[in-house]
Design an enzyme around this catalytic site. Structure first.
Site, mmCIF file in Angstrom:
data_model
loop_
_atom_site.group_PDB
_atom_site.id
_atom_site.type_symbol
_atom_site.label_atom_id
_atom_site.label_comp_id
_atom_site.label_asym_id
_atom_site.label_seq_id
_atom_site.Cartn_x
_atom_site.Cartn_y
_atom_site.Cartn_z
ATOM 1 C CD GLU A 1 6.053 6.930 16.043
ATOM 2 O OE1 GLU A 1 7.201 7.109 16.507
ATOM 3 O OE2 GLU A 1 5.116 6.475 16.714
ATOM 4 C CG ASP B 1 16.821 35.481 2.482
ATOM 5 O OD1 ASP B 1 16.601 36.110 3.541
ATOM 6 O OD2 ASP B 1 16.409 34.326 2.278
ATOM 7 C CG ASP C 1 4.888 21.512 14.175
ATOM 8 O OD1 ASP C 1 5.798 21.612 15.007
ATOM 9 O OD2 ASP C 1 4.158 20.504 14.098
ATOM 10 C CE1 TYR D 1 11.178 26.644 10.303
ATOM 11 C CE2 TYR D 1 10.455 25.948 8.127
ATOM 12 C CZ TYR D 1 10.710 26.959 9.045
ATOM 13 O OH TYR D 1 10.501 28.269 8.709
ATOM 14 N NE ARG E 1 11.213 28.923 0.998
ATOM 15 C CZ ARG E 1 10.282 29.874 1.061
ATOM 16 N NH1 ARG E 1 10.384 30.837 1.945
ATOM 17 N NH2 ARG E 1 9.260 29.856 0.249
ATOM 18 N NE ARG F 1 -1.475 -1.439 3.692
ATOM 19 C CZ ARG F 1 -1.654 -1.317 4.997
ATOM 20 N NH1 ARG F 1 -2.801 -0.908 5.476
ATOM 21 N NH2 ARG F 1 -0.677 -1.612 5.837
ATOM 22 C CD GLU G 1 13.814 37.535 10.002
ATOM 23 O OE1 GLU G 1 13.637 36.736 9.085
ATOM 24 O OE2 GLU G 1 13.113 38.548 10.179
#
Length: 187
Positions: free
Chosen positions: A28, A169, A47, A131, A58, A23, A142
């Site tokens: 996990e 960036d 998350d 992530y 990125r 299948r 930042e």
């Protein structure tokens, strides 16, 4: 799960146990008990998911202490080159980077502790990147480093002239000029 230490202290490659049959497969993404049993006691509180196109870059991103973030990263669709740069003063690997290919096929996870800049380049047509973070995003904390800093010498596995980089960036400072406030601690 299988955990492999890299040559940079603190960076870990995690290979989940995969259960496959006709299948498809099951594994996990995260099980707090399993991670704690393997001395990964990070308490994740956020998350994130990003969707990117081929040649997108990125990073390299991080947040200054005390707002630094440990990250557990994985690709759900596609393939990336994932990069972590050691920003911890007094570290034996200060200023060095580690790069690993993460993909939906290999299902590898990459654990990046606090004190590292993080970035990725998309090697597939599209990518869904997932992530977990152990601290919330903080705009004032930042910071970042230019992905194409020659001092770092990162091979992003894409033509640099074809890299798709955000305007924010593009103007990030070099490694040498970037503000950092991390210190290496022996385990």
């Amino acid at each position: 799960m299988k955990i492999t230490k890299t040559e940079i202290p603190g960076l870990l490659i995690i290979e989940p146990k995969i259960f496959g049959d006709s299948r498809g497969c099951f594994f996990e993404l995260f099980n707090q008990k399993s991670y704690q049993e393997n001395d990964l006691k990070t308490n994740y509180i956020q998350d994130n998911v990003s969707y990117s196109s081929k040649n997108a870059v990125r990073g390299l991103h991080y947040q200054l202490s005390p707002f630094a973030q440990a990250k557990l990263v994985q690709v759900l669709h596609g393939k990336v080159l994932d990069v972590a740069v050691d920003l911890r003063e007094n570290s034996p690997t200060y200023g060095q980077h580690y790069a690993i290919e993460l993909s939906a096929e290999n299902k590898l996870q990459f654990y990046i502790p606090r004190g590292f800049a993080h970035g990725l380049s998309v090697l597939s047509d599209h990518c869904v990147f997932y992530y977990k973070c152990d601290n919330f995003y903080n705009h004032e904390a930042e910071r970042g480093i230019n992905f194409n800093d020659p001092e770092l010498g990162i091979d992003w596995k894409i033509p640099v002239d074809q890299a798709i980089v955000s305007p924010k960036d593009e103007v990030l400072p070099s490694f040498k000029e970037a503000e950092k406030n991390f210190f290496f601690k022996e385990d």
